[in-house]
Design a protein around this motif. Structure first.
Motif, short mmCIF file in Angstrom:
data_model
loop_
_atom_site.label_atom_id
_atom_site.label_comp_id
_atom_site.label_asym_id
_atom_site.label_seq_id
_atom_site.Cartn_x
_atom_site.Cartn_y
_atom_site.Cartn_z
N THR A 1 -46.10 27.30 -1.13
CA THR A 1 -47.45 27.79 -1.37
C THR A 1 -47.41 29.24 -1.82
O THR A 1 -48.12 29.66 -2.72
N GLU A 2 -46.55 29.99 -1.17
CA GLU A 2 -46.47 31.41 -1.49
C GLU A 2 -45.87 31.61 -2.88
O GLU A 2 -46.32 32.43 -3.65
N ARG A 3 -44.82 30.82 -3.17
CA ARG A 3 -44.16 30.98 -4.46
C ARG A 3 -45.10 30.64 -5.60
O ARG A 3 -45.08 31.24 -6.66
N LEU A 4 -45.94 29.66 -5.36
CA LEU A 4 -46.89 29.26 -6.40
C LEU A 4 -48.16 30.11 -6.36
O LEU A 4 -49.06 29.91 -7.15
N ASP A 5 -48.23 31.02 -5.41
CA ASP A 5 -49.39 31.91 -5.28
C ASP A 5 -50.68 31.12 -5.08
O ASP A 5 -51.64 31.24 -5.84
N LEU A 6 -50.67 30.26 -4.06
CA LEU A 6 -51.83 29.39 -3.83
C LEU A 6 -52.62 29.81 -2.59
O LEU A 6 -53.45 29.06 -2.10
N GLN A 7 -52.37 30.99 -2.05
CA GLN A 7 -53.01 31.36 -0.77
C GLN A 7 -54.52 31.43 -0.86
O GLN A 7 -55.20 31.38 0.16
N SER A 8 -55.05 31.56 -2.09
CA SER A 8 -56.51 31.67 -2.21
C SER A 8 -57.23 30.43 -1.67
O SER A 8 -58.42 30.50 -1.37
N VAL A 9 -56.52 29.31 -1.51
CA VAL A 9 -57.19 28.11 -0.96
C VAL A 9 -57.67 28.35 0.47
O VAL A 9 -58.54 27.65 0.96
N ARG A 10 -57.12 29.36 1.12
CA ARG A 10 -57.52 29.65 2.50
C ARG A 10 -58.99 30.05 2.61
O ARG A 10 -59.60 29.91 3.66
N SER A 11 -59.53 30.58 1.52
CA SER A 11 -60.94 31.00 1.57
C SER A 11 -61.90 29.83 1.63
O SER A 11 -63.08 30.01 1.91
N CYS A 12 -61.42 28.63 1.35
CA CYS A 12 -62.30 27.46 1.24
C CYS A 12 -63.05 27.22 2.54
O CYS A 12 -62.46 27.19 3.60
N TYR A 13 -64.39 27.06 2.44
CA TYR A 13 -65.13 26.68 3.63
C TYR A 13 -65.77 25.29 3.52
O TYR A 13 -66.78 25.00 4.14
N ILE A 14 -65.14 24.47 2.71
CA ILE A 14 -65.48 23.05 2.62
C ILE A 14 -66.96 22.82 2.29
O ILE A 14 -67.65 22.05 2.96
N CYS A 15 -67.45 23.50 1.28
CA CYS A 15 -68.85 23.27 0.89
C CYS A 15 -68.97 22.07 -0.04
O CYS A 15 -70.05 21.59 -0.29
N ARG A 16 -67.83 21.62 -0.59
CA ARG A 16 -67.77 20.44 -1.47
C ARG A 16 -68.42 20.65 -2.83
O ARG A 16 -68.73 19.68 -3.53
N THR A 17 -68.66 21.92 -3.21
CA THR A 17 -69.24 22.17 -4.53
C THR A 17 -68.27 21.71 -5.63
O THR A 17 -68.69 21.14 -6.64
N CYS A 18 -66.97 21.95 -5.44
CA CYS A 18 -65.98 21.58 -6.46
C CYS A 18 -66.02 20.08 -6.71
O CYS A 18 -66.09 19.63 -7.86
#
Lengths: 166, 544
Positions: free
Chosen positions: A22-39
């Protein structure tokens, strides 16, 4: 390809090795997700094929199931329309994450046959729909200028780009 | 009482450390007695300010009186009884947190614990946890979860994640953010990598075996089952109302909420008021609150007491009921019906006394008195049985054949505001209305309703607040029951009960008011579709 079994399988993998990835791919921003399901509700693909679900992919990354995502076929259903990314209230670059995952999957050799075939065509002809003399004849009839039938520039670009991907 | 000097002393009733804090805060303003209902620890006692008189442990046996002269009877440790007089009372009982492990059928050991235990032995529990291990917090599912305990969970989860690098999961039935800084705490924890899982249809399955403990659940967002084998499993505690709460609320005559927390569920009393003037409730006894909030309440109550002391010297404004002693038959109906316990009986006094400080002018006593011995002092008496015909005279003698003439009893807290707003907006009422301002729905007398109807008008509407937001606790529900009884009586007498309407209106909701009146008007004209003759149905559709 294990998307069919995904629903019934129970995820028990330890998080640690996955978190390196996760770190190598720089994916940490997924941690901000609060499961609003907009995506998910914005996604035109989910609407047609529920196998692809941006939120589920984000959650899998969060759980450290990156390898499962990389070996899946549903990852390749993303059309990169950026609806999810535009609408995410937490400003998570969802579509960019999909691209990163797809690049990684490609490197691991997990790309579907169709994607590889498309790549070969572009590499060879410079276009996804190759042109030939017949097309130019029709264009001339319609009063349109002639187009080159081969494109070596793209090939050169392509090779340097795939080089950097490796 | 008003002529004498106001008794400014305050009685603080508590059961734990918090009441010492409250007493200390009040001691700067007034003389304070602190009644602790349980044996408190010695170190808490040492913090006791010098100005505070300490009664501990003490039993409160009796309580009576009005603000400025509450009388409390105690039984002290030596068994002797003592009676004291206080100006005001502050209830500072604390609720308790109890472990929910038994609800999950889990026995506490080194891997499973409750949130309060973790708080106490944080470092001990984390001793064996390192990167690669897993820690799971569980919030809700078996009990109601409160923002206070959720804040603890979120902060501990973040601390565990930061200190040990372990994978930390928080399984939550509900996210609560209605507290200062809670949303920020969630955000920080998320960014540290704590995984939050929301549940809406399923609940996690917890198994604690001798070898390992497992938590299995369906991640609803991911659509996949997840199984975690945590090295540490923490359960949220359940908030329990103070055990002394029920007794104290009965004794002091203050409301108790559904779940047994003090103060009741009535919104207007927030944060520290009760249905009784001069009695305040602070702290977690009325539902778990954060320490910061509890501290602020302790400060606020000192200010409120000071404010109330000043109000004793002021003249009483607004309607105030007066008792005619010659008419009173000492039936005590008023004493029982007063929602604010403003009516007291004193030894040696002929009739009940109404406290001008505690009275909030709802007029329920006026309505309830079978001898009509109580009446409002000012012009409001026009809505009573005696004055009603004068009040509505202008519509009685009006010759309006096109629209019905309606007398509207409108509660000043909701429907009357709504009427004024509707008038200022220029809303058209399809009726000729005489709107009477009543201080509460509970003030409306059945006899006045019948008399109004008998004077020749077409209908009477009684519009009150919604029942659960009635400022006089049970005013609106009393009114509803009374009107239902009137209707029943009318039906028995062969009179059409459709001429009476009971309705509830939100404060200042003009559209609701207009709709109720217009629908009533159509009903009176037999054009509302509910008519018995099928052919008439739908002809009055314009107001729908």
């Amino acid at each position: 390809m294990n998307s069919e079994s995904g629903k019934h399988r129970v995820h028990t993998k330890p998080e640690t090795q996955a978190s390196e990835l996760t770190e190598r791919l720089d994916l940490q921003s997924v941690r901000s997700c609060y499961i609003c399901r907009t995506c998910t509700s914005s996604c035109p693909v989910t609407f047609i094929d529920p196998r692809f679900n941006p939120l589920a992919i984000l959650r899998m990354v969060l759980y450290g199931m990156v390898e499962e995502v990389l070996s899946s076929d549903f990852l390749w259903l993303c059309t990169s329309c950026y609806s999810c990314q535009e609408r995410c209230p937490q400003e998570i670059p969802v579509a960019d994450i999909m691209t990163k995952l797809k690049n990684k999957a490609f490197k691991l050799g997990n790309a579907p046959v169709g994607v590889k075939a498309q790549m070969d065509i572009i590499k060879k002809a410079g276009r996804i729909y190759p042109l030939d003399d017949f097309d130019n004849k029709k264009r001339a009839k319609a009063g349109l200028p002639e187009l080159p039938t081969s494109c070596d520039v793209v090939k050169t670009l392509f090779e340097s780009e795939t080089e950097s991907l490796k | 009482m008003t002529e004498g000097r106001v008794n400014r002393s305050v009685l603080v009733v508590g059961n734990g450390p918090y009441c010492f804090k409250v007493a200390g805060e009040l001691a700067s303003v007034d003389s304070v007695s602190l009644a602790v209902l349980r044996e408190a620890r010695l170190d808490e006692m040492e913090r006791k300010p010098n100005l505070v008189e300490l009664l501990m442990p003490v039993e409160l046996l009796g309580f009576s009186g009005q603000p400025g002269e509450f009388r409390a009877v105690f039984r002290q440790t030596d068994g002797s009884h003592a009676e004291r007089t206080y100006g005001f009372v502050v209830v500072a009982l604390e609720s308790e947190w109890i472990s929910t492990l038994n609800k999950w059928s889990v026995v506490e050991d080194s891997r499973t614990t409750s949130l309060s235990k973790l708080e106490k032995y944080f470092n001990e529990y984390l001793g064996n946890i390192g990167p690669g291990d897993k820690v799971v917090f569980i919030s809700g599912f078996k009990q109601n979860s409160y923002p206070v305990s959720q804040e603890k969970i979120v902060n501990f989860a973040a601390a565990v994640r930061e200190k040990t690098g372990a994978a930390t999961y928080v399984l939550m039935e509900q996210f609560k953010v209605a507290q200062e800084g809670l949303e920020r705490a969630f955000r920080l924890a998320r960014e540290l990598g704590v995984v939050f899982v929301k549940f809406s249809q399923t609940i996690p399955e917890v198994r604690v075996g001798p070898e390992e403990c497992t938590v299995q659940y369906m991640d609803e967002a991911m659509g996949q089952a997840v199984k975690i084998s945590p090295q540490l499993l923490i359960f949220e505690d359940e908030a329990c109302p103070p055990p002394e709460g029920r007794y104290i609320s009965d004794l002091l005559g203050i409301n108790l909420g559904n779940q047994g927390f003090l103060q009741g569920d009535f919104l207007f009393n927030l944060p520290i008021y009760t249905n009784r003037t001069g009695i305040f409730v602070v702290g977690s006894g009325k539902g778990p609150i954060s320490e910061k909030e509890a501290e602020r309440e302790a400060e606020a109550v000192a200010e409120e007491v000071a404010k109330l002391v000043c109000s004793f010297d002021k003249e009483v404004v607004g309607p105030f009921p007066r008792l005619n002693e010659n008419e009173c038959i000492h039936c005590l109906t008023c004493y029982r019906s007063c929602p604010h316990k403003a009516i007291s009986l004193y030894p040696g006094q002929r009739s009940p006394q109404i406290s001008p400080v505690a009275c909030r002018g709802c007029g329920i006593c006026v309505e309830s008195c079978p001898r009509r011995a109580i009446d409002f002092e000012d012009g409001e008496s026009g809505i009573s049985y005696y004055g009603i015909d004068k009040e509505i005279a202008h519509i009685v003698y009006e010759d309006s054949r096109d629209v019905p003439r309606i007398a509207v009893f409108a509660c000043v807290n909701s429907a009357y505001d709504a009427y004024l707003l509707a008038k200022s907006r220029g809303d058209r009422l399809q009726a000729r209305c005489s709107v009477l301002k009543v201080p509460c729905g509970g003030r409306v007398e059945a006899a006045a309703v019948i008399k109004a109807l008998g004077s020749g008008i077409d209908g009477v509407a009684i519009l009150t607040c919604h029942e659960d937001s009635c400022k006089s606790v049970h005013g609106a529900s009393r009114c509803r029951k009374r009107i239902a009884a009137v209707k029943e009586m009318m039906t028995k007498c062969g009179v059409k009960e459709e001429a009476i309407l009971f309705g509830t209106v939100a404060p200042g909701s003009a559209p609701q008011f207009v709709e109720l009146i217009n629908r009533f008007s159509l009903r009176l004209q037999g054009r509302d579709g509910s008519s018995i003759i099928p052919g008439n149905a739908g002809s009055g559709g314009e107001a729908r």
